[in-house]
Design an enzyme around this catalytic site. Structure first.
Site, mmCIF file in Angstrom:
data_model
loop_
_atom_site.group_PDB
_atom_site.id
_atom_site.type_symbol
_atom_site.label_atom_id
_atom_site.label_comp_id
_atom_site.label_asym_id
_atom_site.label_seq_id
_atom_site.Cartn_x
_atom_site.Cartn_y
_atom_site.Cartn_z
ATOM 1 N N HIS A 218 -28.482 -22.965 13.641
ATOM 2 C CA HIS A 218 -29.582 -22.098 13.200
ATOM 3 C C HIS A 218 -30.403 -22.781 12.107
ATOM 4 C CE1 HIS A 218 -31.306 -18.015 12.184
ATOM 5 N NE2 HIS A 218 -31.525 -18.657 11.046
ATOM 6 N N GLU A 219 -29.724 -23.323 11.102
ATOM 7 C CA GLU A 219 -30.435 -23.931 9.977
ATOM 8 C C GLU A 219 -31.139 -25.229 10.372
ATOM 9 O OE1 GLU A 219 -30.940 -22.153 7.578
ATOM 10 O OE2 GLU A 219 -29.340 -20.672 7.793
ATOM 11 N N HIS A 222 -34.538 -24.533 11.631
ATOM 12 C CA HIS A 222 -35.540 -24.441 10.560
ATOM 13 C C HIS A 222 -35.945 -25.837 10.085
ATOM 14 C CE1 HIS A 222 -35.239 -20.183 10.399
ATOM 15 N NE2 HIS A 222 -34.048 -20.132 9.811
#
Length: 273
Positions: A218-219, A222
Site C-alpha cells: 500500500h505504502e 503512494h
C-alpha cells in the site's frame, strides 16, 4: 521516468482491487473493541479513520495540479516502452531497539519482498532487493512521522537516488502502520524519501489482521505516485480526486460490505462498480 512510475502506480489499482475489498469486509469480523499493537479503539472503523492504518499525508490540490501539469508535458512512451519490465532497486533498513525488538531475519525480509512483488505482479514492476542494513537505535525505532528522528534515520541510511526504493522498518510510538513520501516530495530532498512500516506488519508479524505484508504494498503505491481512491472526496474534476479515470468518486472510505450500487457522490459516477 516519472510518467512511467505514475502509470505503473495507477495499474496497482487493478492488481490490488480484490485485497482492498477483502480489507473492507474484514471490518465485519472485528465487532466492538478493536486492539492492535497495544492500542485500543472502539471499533475497527475508528482505527482506520484515525489515520493509523496509513499515515501518508494527502497532497494539496495545488500541488496535485502542479504534478498533473508536469505529467501532461512529459512525452508519452512508446508501446514497446510500456511493455518493458520496470525494475526498481530496493534497500531494506531494519531498525531495532536496545532490547532487540524489531530485528528481522533474512527469511522474514524475503517473505516481505515476495508479498510486495506479488502485489505489483500485474503491473510488470519488480522490486529487486540489493541490500539490507540493521541498526540498533532506540530513538529511530520509535520515530514519529515528520520527526527529527525520522529525518536523522533517513539521512543516515538512505542509499541511491530517487529511483531507488528505501524501506525502513520500525515501531513508531504513534501506532501508525506505515507511511510514504510521494515522488514529488523527493525532488531535491532525498533525506526524506522512502517508505516506513511497522515491522510487525510483515507476513506472520504481530499486527494481525494487518500482518500479511500488504502495508508495504500500500505504502509503495503512494511512493510511486498513487493516491487513495477517496482522495478529494466527491471532487472528480481533471486535477482533483485520485487522478485515475476508472475509479469512481467516493466521499470517504467504505466499510463493511456495501452494496455495489452504493453512491456517496450522486451525479459523480460514484457507484462501487
Amino acid at each position: 521516468m516519472l510518467l512511467a512510475i505514475f502509470v505503473f502506480g495507477v495499474l496497482l489499482v487493478w492488481a490490488s482491487a480484490d485485497k482492498n475489498l477483502r480489507y473492507e469486509k474484514e471490518i465485519q469480523n472485528y465487532p466492538g473493541l478493536f486492539t492492535i499493537n497495544n492500542h485500543v479503539y472502539s471499533s475497527k472503523e475508528e482505527f482506520i479513520m484515525s489515520g493509523k492504518r496509513c499515515g501518508t499525508k494527502d497532497l494539496s490540490e495545488d500541488r496535485m495540479f502542479e504534478i498533473e501539469q508536469k505529467l501532461a508535458s512529459t512525452p508519452e512512451e512508446s508501446d514497446n516502452e510500456k511493455r518493458k519490465k520496470l525494475n526498481i532497486i530496493t534497500f531494506f533498513h531494519v531498525i531495532k531497539d536496545s532490547n532487540g525488538n524489531g530485528a528481522l531475519t533474512e527469511a522474514e525480509i524475503e517473505s516481505q519482498m515476495d508479498a510486495l512483488n506479488a502485489g505489483f505482479k500485474q503491473t510488470r514492476t519488480f522490486f529487486e532487493l540489493q541490500g539490507t542494513t540493521e541498526t540498533e537505535n532506540d530513538d529511530w525505532f520509535a520515530a514519529e512521522y515528520g520527526s527529527a528522528e525520522e529525518s536523522d534515520m533517513k539521512s543516515s541510511l538512505h542509499v541511491g537516488d530517487s529511483r531507488c526504493l528505501n524501506i525502513y522498518s520500525i515501531q513508531n510510538s504513534q501506532g501508525i502502520l506505515g507511511w510514504a513520501t510521494f515522488p514529488s516530495e523527493a525532488e531535491g530532498d532525498l533525506d526524506g524519501d522512502g517508505v516506513v512500516i511497522d515491522y510487525r506488519t510483515i507476513p506472520g508479524g504481530a499486527a494481525a489482521p494487518y500482518n500479511e505484508g500488504d502495508t508495504l504494498t500500500h505504502e509503495v503505491g503512494h511512493w510511486m505516485g498513487l493516491y487513495h481512491t477517496f482522495q478529494g472526496g466527491c471532487k472528480k474534476n481533471r486535477n482533483q480526486g485520485d487522478g485515475v479515470k476508472d475509479t469512481p468518486a467516493v466521499a470517504s472510505p467504505n466499510f463493511g460490505c456495501p452494496d455495489e450500487s452504493t453512491n456517496s457522490c450522486p451525479g459523480k459516477k460514484g457507484q462501487l462498480k
